[in-house]
Design a protein around this motif. Structure first.
Motif, PDB file in Angstrom:
ATOM      1  N   ARG A  18       0.825  -1.222   0.000  1.00  0.00           N
ATOM      2  CA  ARG A  18       0.000   0.000   0.000  1.00  0.00           C
ATOM      3  C   ARG A  18       0.852   1.263   0.000  1.00  0.00           C
ATOM      4  NH1 ARG A  18      -3.378  -2.620   3.950  1.00  0.00           N
ATOM      5  NH2 ARG A  18      -5.068  -3.575   2.801  1.00  0.00           N
ATOM      6  N   LEU A  19       2.034   1.209   0.613  1.00  0.00           N
ATOM      7  CA  LEU A  19       2.916   2.363   0.605  1.00  0.00           C
ATOM      8  C   LEU A  19       3.271   2.767  -0.829  1.00  0.00           C
ATOM      9  CD1 LEU A  19       5.343   1.494   3.528  1.00  0.00           C
ATOM     10  CD2 LEU A  19       3.650   3.324   3.467  1.00  0.00           C
ATOM     11  N   LEU A  20       3.529   1.791  -1.686  1.00  0.00           N
ATOM     12  CA  LEU A  20       3.839   2.086  -3.082  1.00  0.00           C
ATOM     13  C   LEU A  20       2.587   2.446  -3.866  1.00  0.00           C
ATOM     14  CD1 LEU A  20       6.476  -0.624  -3.905  1.00  0.00           C
ATOM     15  CD2 LEU A  20       6.822   1.816  -3.712  1.00  0.00           C
ATOM     16  N   ALA A  21       1.477   1.773  -3.567  1.00  0.00           N
ATOM     17  CA  ALA A  21       0.230   2.074  -4.281  1.00  0.00           C
ATOM     18  C   ALA A  21      -0.204   3.513  -4.023  1.00  0.00           C
ATOM     19  CB  ALA A  21      -0.861   1.100  -3.852  1.00  0.00           C
ATOM     20  N   ASP A  22      -0.046   3.976  -2.787  1.00  0.00           N
ATOM     21  CA  ASP A  22      -0.395   5.355  -2.462  1.00  0.00           C
ATOM     22  C   ASP A  22       0.517   6.343  -3.182  1.00  0.00           C
ATOM     23  OD1 ASP A  22      -2.357   4.389  -0.823  1.00  0.00           O
ATOM     24  OD2 ASP A  22      -1.196   4.628   1.021  1.00  0.00           O
ATOM     25  N   LEU A  23       1.735   5.904  -3.456  1.00  0.00           N
ATOM     26  CA  LEU A  23       2.704   6.763  -4.119  1.00  0.00           C
ATOM     27  C   LEU A  23       2.319   7.059  -5.568  1.00  0.00           C
ATOM     28  CD1 LEU A  23       5.454   7.988  -3.275  1.00  0.00           C
ATOM     29  CD2 LEU A  23       6.535   6.005  -4.294  1.00  0.00           C
ATOM     30  N   VAL A  35       8.744   6.367 -11.357  1.00  0.00           N
ATOM     31  CA  VAL A  35       8.838   6.332  -9.894  1.00  0.00           C
ATOM     32  C   VAL A  35       9.049   4.897  -9.410  1.00  0.00           C
ATOM     33  CG1 VAL A  35       7.474   6.610  -7.790  1.00  0.00           C
ATOM     34  CG2 VAL A  35       7.565   8.446  -9.451  1.00  0.00           C
ATOM     35  N   LEU A  36       8.291   3.960  -9.974  1.00  0.00           N
ATOM     36  CA  LEU A  36       8.408   2.565  -9.545  1.00  0.00           C
ATOM     37  C   LEU A  36       9.741   1.951  -9.958  1.00  0.00           C
ATOM     38  CD1 LEU A  36       4.799   1.300 -10.223  1.00  0.00           C
ATOM     39  CD2 LEU A  36       5.883   1.683  -8.010  1.00  0.00           C
ATOM     40  N   GLU A  37      10.257   2.381 -11.094  1.00  0.00           N
ATOM     41  CA  GLU A  37      11.526   1.821 -11.561  1.00  0.00           C
ATOM     42  C   GLU A  37      12.682   2.217 -10.651  1.00  0.00           C
ATOM     43  OE1 GLU A  37      14.285   1.772 -15.581  1.00  0.00           O
ATOM     44  OE2 GLU A  37      12.235   2.515 -15.676  1.00  0.00           O
ATOM     45  N   HIS A  38      12.624   3.428 -10.084  1.00  0.00           N
ATOM     46  CA  HIS A  38      13.729   3.912  -9.265  1.00  0.00           C
ATOM     47  C   HIS A  38      13.467   3.779  -7.769  1.00  0.00           C
ATOM     48  CE1 HIS A  38      15.391   4.962 -12.954  1.00  0.00           C
ATOM     49  NE2 HIS A  38      15.081   6.232 -13.026  1.00  0.00           N
ATOM     50  N   PRO A  43       8.554  -4.557  -3.441  1.00  0.00           N
ATOM     51  CA  PRO A  43       7.317  -4.736  -4.210  1.00  0.00           C
ATOM     52  C   PRO A  43       7.201  -3.797  -5.413  1.00  0.00           C
ATOM     53  CG  PRO A  43       6.829  -4.407  -1.876  1.00  0.00           C
ATOM     54  CD  PRO A  43       8.271  -4.108  -2.079  1.00  0.00           C
ATOM     55  N   ALA A  44       8.175  -2.910  -5.631  1.00  0.00           N
ATOM     56  CA  ALA A  44       8.101  -1.983  -6.757  1.00  0.00           C
ATOM     57  C   ALA A  44       8.196  -2.712  -8.099  1.00  0.00           C
ATOM     58  CB  ALA A  44       9.199  -0.933  -6.652  1.00  0.00           C
ATOM     59  N   VAL A  45       8.944  -3.803  -8.153  1.00  0.00           N
ATOM     60  CA  VAL A  45       9.128  -4.539  -9.414  1.00  0.00           C
ATOM     61  C   VAL A  45       7.815  -5.162  -9.901  1.00  0.00           C
ATOM     62  CG1 VAL A  45      10.360  -6.440 -10.509  1.00  0.00           C
ATOM     63  CG2 VAL A  45      11.563  -4.919  -8.949  1.00  0.00           C
ATOM     64  N   PRO A  46       7.105  -5.959  -9.085  1.00  0.00           N
ATOM     65  CA  PRO A  46       5.849  -6.513  -9.586  1.00  0.00           C
ATOM     66  C   PRO A  46       4.770  -5.453  -9.799  1.00  0.00           C
ATOM     67  CG  PRO A  46       6.162  -7.116  -7.300  1.00  0.00           C
ATOM     68  CD  PRO A  46       7.434  -6.491  -7.758  1.00  0.00           C
ATOM     69  N   THR A  74      -7.315   4.158 -10.588  1.00  0.00           N
ATOM     70  CA  THR A  74      -7.566   3.500  -9.310  1.00  0.00           C
ATOM     71  C   THR A  74      -6.490   2.452  -9.084  1.00  0.00           C
ATOM     72  OG1 THR A  74      -9.920   3.678  -9.806  1.00  0.00           O
ATOM     73  CG2 THR A  74      -9.312   2.327  -7.942  1.00  0.00           C
ATOM     74  N   ILE A  75      -6.035   2.359  -7.850  1.00  0.00           N
ATOM     75  CA  ILE A  75      -5.143   1.263  -7.467  1.00  0.00           C
ATOM     76  C   ILE A  75      -5.448   0.949  -6.012  1.00  0.00           C
ATOM     77  CG2 ILE A  75      -3.258   2.867  -6.945  1.00  0.00           C
ATOM     78  CD1 ILE A  75      -1.320   0.639  -7.730  1.00  0.00           C
ATOM     79  N   PHE A  76      -5.721  -0.321  -5.739  1.00  0.00           N
ATOM     80  CA  PHE A  76      -5.977  -0.694  -4.353  1.00  0.00           C
ATOM     81  C   PHE A  76      -5.388  -2.057  -4.048  1.00  0.00           C
ATOM     82  CE2 PHE A  76      -9.770  -1.661  -6.810  1.00  0.00           C
ATOM     83  CZ  PHE A  76     -10.055  -2.969  -6.470  1.00  0.00           C
ATOM     84  N   VAL A  77      -5.082  -2.235  -2.761  1.00  0.00           N
ATOM     85  CA  VAL A  77      -4.421  -3.442  -2.277  1.00  0.00           C
ATOM     86  C   VAL A  77      -5.323  -4.080  -1.229  1.00  0.00           C
ATOM     87  CG1 VAL A  77      -2.382  -4.359  -1.151  1.00  0.00           C
ATOM     88  CG2 VAL A  77      -2.174  -2.380  -2.653  1.00  0.00           C
TER      89      VAL A  77
END
Length: 111
Positions: A18-23, A35-38, A43-46, A74-77
């Motif tokens: 969720r920390l990454l999803a909120d980002l 952002v996810l690549e760096h 969990p940033a890779v998947p 939308t993104i939710f976990v």
């Protein structure tokens, strides 16, 4: 028209994901991928792969559409199954270890 991609039973705790999803929620797709690549979190890779999958799903549904206008709408976990394991503890006891997993859903749409 929006497109959806789902990741099920990924073995990391929902809180960490969720920390990454909120980002990346609400970001433009190109910026979210950067952002996810760096990001150093594992969990940033998947999550990056999942956003790429949602983009390709959108491309198949909207042939000839411009993908530069896409946004992570939308993104939710959600929590998934929890594996319960035992860890040895002092004096013959055992501590319960809960190995959590999660489901992630990403929806992309044009602005």
């Amino acid at each position: 028209m929006e497109a959806v991609a789902k990741l099920k039973n990924y073995p990391t705790s929902p809180r960490k994901m969720r920390l990454l999803a909120d980002l990346v929620r609400g970001m433009e797709v190109e910026k979210a991928l950067a952002v996810l690549e760096h990001n150093a979190k594992h969990p940033a890779v998947p999550l990056r792969k999942l956003v790429v999958s949602a983009i390709s799903n959108w491309k198949q549904a909207n042939e000839g559409g411009d993908e530069t206008t896409l946004v992570v709408k939308t993104i939710f976990v959600d929590g998934a199954r929890t594996l319960k394991r035992m860890r040895p503890a002092p004096q013959g006891r055992g501590y319960r270890v809960r190995k959590r997993s999660n489901h992630v859903t990403v929806v992309v749409d044009s602005k």
